[in-house]
Design a protein around this motif. Structure first.
Motif, PDB file in Angstrom:
ATOM      1  N   TRP A 108      10.191  47.764  42.019  1.00  0.00           N
ATOM      2  CA  TRP A 108       8.643  48.688  41.875  1.00  0.00           C
ATOM      3  C   TRP A 108       8.563  48.620  40.392  1.00  0.00           C
ATOM      4  O   TRP A 108       9.078  49.373  40.449  1.00  0.00           O
ATOM      5  N   GLU A 109       6.909  50.060  39.796  1.00  0.00           N
ATOM      6  CA  GLU A 109       7.033  50.249  39.081  1.00  0.00           C
ATOM      7  C   GLU A 109       5.351  51.181  39.764  1.00  0.00           C
ATOM      8  O   GLU A 109       4.686  50.588  40.317  1.00  0.00           O
ATOM      9  N   VAL A 110       5.904  52.517  38.852  1.00  0.00           N
ATOM     10  CA  VAL A 110       4.265  53.129  38.955  1.00  0.00           C
ATOM     11  C   VAL A 110       3.013  53.125  38.353  1.00  0.00           C
ATOM     12  O   VAL A 110       3.220  52.720  37.239  1.00  0.00           O
ATOM     13  N   LEU A 111       2.176  52.572  38.530  1.00  0.00           N
ATOM     14  CA  LEU A 111       0.828  52.076  37.877  1.00  0.00           C
ATOM     15  C   LEU A 111       0.913  53.391  37.162  1.00  0.00           C
ATOM     16  O   LEU A 111       0.721  54.891  37.652  1.00  0.00           O
ATOM     17  N   PRO A 112       0.454  53.332  35.714  1.00  0.00           N
ATOM     18  CA  PRO A 112      -0.371  54.152  34.737  1.00  0.00           C
ATOM     19  C   PRO A 112      -1.092  55.391  35.315  1.00  0.00           C
ATOM     20  O   PRO A 112      -2.163  55.132  36.146  1.00  0.00           O
ATOM     21  N   GLY A 113      -1.063  56.580  35.079  1.00  0.00           N
ATOM     22  CA  GLY A 113      -1.582  57.482  35.581  1.00  0.00           C
ATOM     23  C   GLY A 113      -1.448  58.081  36.509  1.00  0.00           C
ATOM     24  O   GLY A 113      -1.967  59.078  37.588  1.00  0.00           O
ATOM     25  N   ALA A 114      -0.536  57.379  37.906  1.00  0.00           N
ATOM     26  CA  ALA A 114      -0.226  57.824  39.291  1.00  0.00           C
ATOM     27  C   ALA A 114       0.380  59.284  39.022  1.00  0.00           C
ATOM     28  O   ALA A 114      -0.028  60.024  40.041  1.00  0.00           O
ATOM     29  N   GLY A 115       1.606  59.695  38.323  1.00  0.00           N
ATOM     30  CA  GLY A 115       2.392  60.403  38.458  1.00  0.00           C
ATOM     31  C   GLY A 115       1.523  61.840  38.003  1.00  0.00           C
ATOM     32  O   GLY A 115       1.591  63.038  39.232  1.00  0.00           O
TER      33      GLY A 115
END
Length: 238
Positions: A108-115
Motif C-alpha cells: 500500500w502507498e499513501v496518496l499524495p497529500g493524505a497525511g
C-alpha cells in the motif's frame, strides 16, 4: 464556512492505494513458486472471481457465516485456478501468503497529500473516523501506513455488518462520532458509495476525483476535490 465537527473517510483510493496492480502481485507470488503466469490474465481472472464472489457472498460473506479471511482465501485460490494452476497445495500456500502480504505496508502507498491533510484537519479540531467497505485487516494496514493515529474510530463493513451505500453504516459512524448528520462530512472517491450515500443520511460529502475521471452530473463543483489538499479550502468556503 460549514459548521462541521466530524469528518469520515473512505480508505482505498482515497487515503491509500495499491502499489501494484493485483495481477502483478499475484504473478510475483506465483514466480516465487516456480510458476510463470501473466499479470493481465491474473487481473482478468481476479476481476471475474471477485465480482462473482461479491454477488454470491456480499460483504465478505458475513451474513452467510464466512470470515473475511475465508472469503479472501477462496477468491485468491479461485483466481489462480482460473488462471490454470492445478496444484491445490501451491494454490493454498499462495493464497495464504497474499492474504498476509496485503496486510503489510509494502503493498500500500499513501496518496499524495493524505497525511498532511489529515494532520491539518486534526489541528483544526475535527473529530475523525473511517467508514470503509473493508475487512478486519484495515486497522493493522492503517497503523502500518502511519495513518491510524488520526482517527477516533475505524468502521469497516465487516464489523458493521453493512456495506456502503447502505445508510446504516453511516448512521453507525454518526453514533460513534456523537454528532448529528448536518455536522458531519464524508470524503471518498466513489460517487454512489461515498458521495451520494452520505448525503442520503443528511451528511455533507466531498468527492475525490482527479481531472479526467469523468463527470457525474449531480456533483456541484464545490463538492469535488481534485486532490485531498483542496478539502479545507472547500470546507471554509462552504
Amino acid at each position: 464556512m460549514l459548521r462541521l465537527r466530524l469528518l469520515t473517510w473512505d480508505v482505498k483510493d482515497t487515503l491509500l492505494r495499491l502499489r501494484w496492480p493485483v495481477g502483478e502481485s499475484y504473478a510475483a507470488e506465483a514466480r516465487a513458486h516456480g510458476l510463470q503466469l501473466q499479470p493481465p490474465a491474473l487481473s482478468q481472472a481476479f476481476r471475474e472471481v471477485y465480482g462473482a464472489h461479491g454477488r454470491r457472498f456480499p460483504n465478505y460473506g458475513r451474513d452467510q457465516g464466512l470470515s473475511s479471511r475465508q472469503w479472501w482465501l477462496s477468491v485468491t485460490g479461485q483466481t489462480f485456478r482460473l488462471a490454470g494452476v492445478r496444484d491445490d497445495s501451491i494454490v493454498t500456500l499462495m493464497a495464504e501468503n497474499l492474504y498476509q502480504d496485503y496486510c503489510s505496508a509494502q503493498n500500500w502507498e499513501v496518496l499524495p497529500g493524505a497525511g498532511e491533510t489529515l494532520s491539518q484537519c486534526r489541528q483544526r479540531g475535527f473529530r475523525m473516523g473511517v467508514v470503509s467497505n473493508f475487512d478486519n485487516r484495515l486497522e493493522k494496514i492503517l497503523s502500518r501506513c502511519d495513518l491510524r493515529h488520526h482517527f477516533e474510530f475505524v468502521l469497516t463493513s465487516e464489523a458493521a455488518g453493512f456495506a456502503k451505500p447502505d445508510r446504516r453504516i453511516f448512521e453507525e459512524a454518526l453514533r460513534l462520532g456523537g454528532v448529528p448528520p448536518g455536522q458531519a462530512a464524508h470524503v471518498g472517491d466513489d460517487y454512489t458509495r461515498d458521495y451520494r450515500a452520505a448525503r442520503a443520511v443528511g451528511m455533507h460529502s466531498f468527492l475525490l476525483r482527479a481531472a479526467g475521471q469523468g463527470e457525474e452530473p449531480a456533483v456541484p463543483p464545490e463538492h469535488v476535490l481534485p486532490t485531498l489538499s483542496h478539502l479545507l479550502t472547500l470546507i471554509e468556503k462552504g
